[in-house]
Design an enzyme around this catalytic site. Structure first.
Site, PDB file in Angstrom:
ATOM      1  N   ASP A  40     -12.522   0.448   0.797  1.00  0.00           N
ATOM      2  CA  ASP A  40     -11.924  -0.868   0.600  1.00  0.00           C
ATOM      3  C   ASP A  40     -11.836  -1.622   1.925  1.00  0.00           C
ATOM      4  OD1 ASP A  40     -10.009   1.017   1.501  1.00  0.00           O
ATOM      5  OD2 ASP A  40      -8.369  -0.283   0.860  1.00  0.00           O
ATOM      6  N   GLU A  41     -11.660  -2.896   1.834  1.00  0.00           N
ATOM      7  CA  GLU A  41     -11.425  -3.763   2.985  1.00  0.00           C
ATOM      8  C   GLU A  41     -12.480  -3.609   4.081  1.00  0.00           C
ATOM      9  OE1 GLU A  41      -7.377  -3.023   4.095  1.00  0.00           O
ATOM     10  OE2 GLU A  41      -6.612  -3.988   2.298  1.00  0.00           O
TER      11      GLU A  41
END
Length: 135
Positions: A40-41
């Site tokens: 993620d991110e």
């Protein structure tokens, strides 16, 4: 998370060799069948500017950096599978769509983890198993 350019270079084969070594050690340390890779991110600005990443995208017929992330995730899933492990990652790992080639999707035996506030993946018609994080 921000715009730090500290994302692994997906254009270098050495990146995958390094990740294979890391995941080999992690797999040996933890007996569970699942290994959480995060995913993620991921800031993709580095990939957008990196000539090697752009070359990888061209070689693999990837349209954009989101698909490049999907390609990377699929490579990690293959490495884990070789070690008898299954991938678990945050729901953003499917944002790159379907990578071309033999691995067309995150396999159903893999898990996606999501938080209640993150686009409510649980409401999707998705055959993958999910886990919701509380908090």
């Amino acid at each position: 998370y921000g715009e730090d350019e500290n994302t692994l270079c997906v254009g270098k084969d050495a990146t995958f060799e390094f990740m294979d070594k890391v995941l080999t050690e992690v797999a040996a340390l933890f007996p569970d069948e699942y290994i959480h890779i995060g995913g993620d991110e991921c800031f993709k600005g580095f990939w957008h500017k990196c000539p090697r990443c752009q070359a990888r995208m061209k070689a693999e017929n990837l349209k954009n950096e989101n698909e490049l992330q999907s390609y990377f995730i699929h490579r990690m899933e293959s490495i884990l599978k070789e070690k008898g492990k299954k991938l678990i990652g945050w729901d953003e790992i499917i944002d790159g769509g379907r990578a071309p080639g033999p691995l067309l999707h995150v396999p159903p035996e893999s898990f996606l983890q999501f938080q209640p506030s993150s686009r409510q993946r649980a409401g999707r018609n998705d055959t993958r198993r999910t886990r919701q994080s509380l908090g």
